[in-house]
Design a protein around this motif. Structure first.
Motif, mmCIF file in Angstrom:
data_model
loop_
_atom_site.group_PDB
_atom_site.id
_atom_site.type_symbol
_atom_site.label_atom_id
_atom_site.label_comp_id
_atom_site.label_asym_id
_atom_site.label_seq_id
_atom_site.Cartn_x
_atom_site.Cartn_y
_atom_site.Cartn_z
ATOM 1 N N ASN A 160 28.252 4.828 12.904
ATOM 2 C CA ASN A 160 28.679 6.221 12.735
ATOM 3 C C ASN A 160 28.086 6.718 11.420
ATOM 4 N N GLU A 161 28.627 7.781 10.867
ATOM 5 C CA GLU A 161 28.068 8.349 9.638
ATOM 6 C C GLU A 161 28.126 7.391 8.451
ATOM 7 N N SER A 162 29.108 6.503 8.434
ATOM 8 C CA SER A 162 29.270 5.648 7.262
ATOM 9 C C SER A 162 29.067 4.157 7.530
ATOM 10 N N VAL A 163 29.222 3.706 8.765
ATOM 11 C CA VAL A 163 29.133 2.272 9.063
ATOM 12 C C VAL A 163 27.791 1.957 9.710
ATOM 13 N N ARG A 164 27.196 0.851 9.260
ATOM 14 C CA ARG A 164 25.926 0.394 9.814
ATOM 15 C C ARG A 164 25.946 -1.110 9.968
ATOM 16 N N MET A 165 25.039 -1.599 10.789
ATOM 17 C CA MET A 165 24.893 -3.039 10.982
ATOM 18 C C MET A 165 23.456 -3.423 10.631
ATOM 19 N N LEU A 166 23.334 -4.506 9.887
ATOM 20 C CA LEU A 166 22.018 -5.001 9.507
ATOM 21 C C LEU A 166 21.678 -6.235 10.326
ATOM 22 N N TYR A 167 20.389 -6.355 10.658
ATOM 23 C CA TYR A 167 19.945 -7.505 11.442
ATOM 24 C C TYR A 167 18.501 -7.838 11.106
ATOM 25 N N TYR A 168 18.118 -9.027 11.483
ATOM 26 C CA TYR A 168 16.706 -9.389 11.455
ATOM 27 C C TYR A 168 16.367 -10.044 12.778
ATOM 28 N N ILE A 169 15.082 -10.050 13.062
ATOM 29 C CA ILE A 169 14.611 -10.517 14.350
ATOM 30 C C ILE A 169 14.157 -11.963 14.228
ATOM 31 N N GLU A 170 14.668 -12.774 15.146
ATOM 32 C CA GLU A 170 14.287 -14.193 15.240
ATOM 33 C C GLU A 170 13.687 -14.401 16.621
ATOM 34 N N GLY A 171 12.382 -14.437 16.698
ATOM 35 C CA GLY A 171 11.729 -14.582 17.996
ATOM 36 C C GLY A 171 11.957 -13.351 18.836
ATOM 37 N N ASP A 172 12.631 -13.518 19.961
ATOM 38 C CA ASP A 172 12.901 -12.382 20.844
ATOM 39 C C ASP A 172 14.369 -11.947 20.802
ATOM 40 N N ARG A 173 15.101 -12.378 19.762
ATOM 41 C CA ARG A 173 16.511 -11.998 19.615
ATOM 42 C C ARG A 173 16.762 -11.427 18.228
ATOM 43 N N ALA A 174 17.822 -10.665 18.135
ATOM 44 C CA ALA A 174 18.240 -10.102 16.852
ATOM 45 C C ALA A 174 19.489 -10.830 16.375
ATOM 46 N N ARG A 175 19.535 -11.085 15.085
ATOM 47 C CA ARG A 175 20.724 -11.709 14.472
ATOM 48 C C ARG A 175 21.371 -10.663 13.561
ATOM 49 N N PHE A 176 22.545 -10.169 13.979
ATOM 50 C CA PHE A 176 23.296 -9.237 13.140
ATOM 51 C C PHE A 176 24.069 -10.064 12.115
ATOM 52 N N PHE A 177 23.814 -9.769 10.851
ATOM 53 C CA PHE A 177 24.416 -10.593 9.801
ATOM 54 C C PHE A 177 25.326 -9.822 8.861
ATOM 55 N N LEU A 178 25.346 -8.495 8.966
ATOM 56 C CA LEU A 178 26.167 -7.722 8.044
ATOM 57 C C LEU A 178 26.587 -6.416 8.702
ATOM 58 N N ILE A 179 27.826 -6.035 8.478
ATOM 59 C CA ILE A 179 28.334 -4.753 8.965
ATOM 60 C C ILE A 179 29.193 -4.160 7.866
ATOM 61 N N GLY A 180 29.041 -2.861 7.655
ATOM 62 C CA GLY A 180 29.841 -2.200 6.636
ATOM 63 C C GLY A 180 29.265 -0.855 6.263
ATOM 64 N N THR A 181 29.773 -0.316 5.175
ATOM 65 C CA THR A 181 29.300 0.975 4.685
ATOM 66 C C THR A 181 28.008 0.779 3.890
ATOM 67 N N HIS A 182 27.373 1.878 3.562
ATOM 68 C CA HIS A 182 26.133 1.830 2.793
ATOM 69 C C HIS A 182 26.320 1.045 1.496
ATOM 70 N N ASP A 183 27.363 1.352 0.746
ATOM 71 C CA ASP A 183 27.592 0.665 -0.530
ATOM 72 C C ASP A 183 27.841 -0.824 -0.357
ATOM 73 N N GLU A 184 28.518 -1.217 0.723
ATOM 74 C CA GLU A 184 28.777 -2.629 0.968
ATOM 75 C C GLU A 184 27.492 -3.357 1.370
ATOM 76 N N ASP A 185 26.674 -2.708 2.179
ATOM 77 C CA ASP A 185 25.507 -3.374 2.746
ATOM 78 C C ASP A 185 24.316 -3.483 1.812
ATOM 79 N N TYR A 186 24.120 -2.506 0.953
ATOM 80 C CA TYR A 186 22.891 -2.486 0.156
ATOM 81 C C TYR A 186 23.071 -2.919 -1.285
ATOM 82 N N ARG A 187 24.041 -3.747 -1.539
ATOM 83 C CA ARG A 187 24.260 -4.213 -2.912
ATOM 84 C C ARG A 187 23.314 -5.320 -3.275
#
Length: 88
Positions: free
Chosen positions: A61-88
């Motif tokens: 949504n406007e404030s919550v995001r999920m971060l991931y990286y790609i491993e082969g043909d799959r994505a690994r979501f490793f972090l969820i939270g607000t901008h300030d929580e995720d980009y520290r």
């Protein structure tokens, strides 16, 4: 694209289920779109820069995001939270 969640993300989802169930429904919807088309416009997917340059982001949504990286043909979501929580 297939994906999997780290333990940290699973724990955070349990917190959302208890405290903010409407966010959990939105997360489920966005992950559904991710499986269909990981670059779907509603996800606002983009690759990050700097020290997170191997990382991608989707918006929940406007404030919550999920971060991931790609491993082969799959994505690994490793972090969820607000901008300030995720980009520290």
């Amino acid at each position: 694209m297939e994906f999997f969640l780290t333990t940290d993300v699973e724990n955070k989802l349990r917190e959302y289920k208890k405290k903010e169930p409407t966010i959990l429904k939105k997360i489920q919807k966005q992950l559904h779109y991710f499986c269909i088309a990981h670059l779907h416009p509603c996800l606002r997917t983009h690759k990050l820069k700097g020290h997170l340059s191997d990382t991608w982001r989707i918006s929940i949504n406007e404030s919550v995001r999920m971060l991931y990286y790609i491993e082969g043909d799959r994505a690994r979501f490793f972090l969820i939270g607000t901008h300030d929580e995720d980009y520290r």
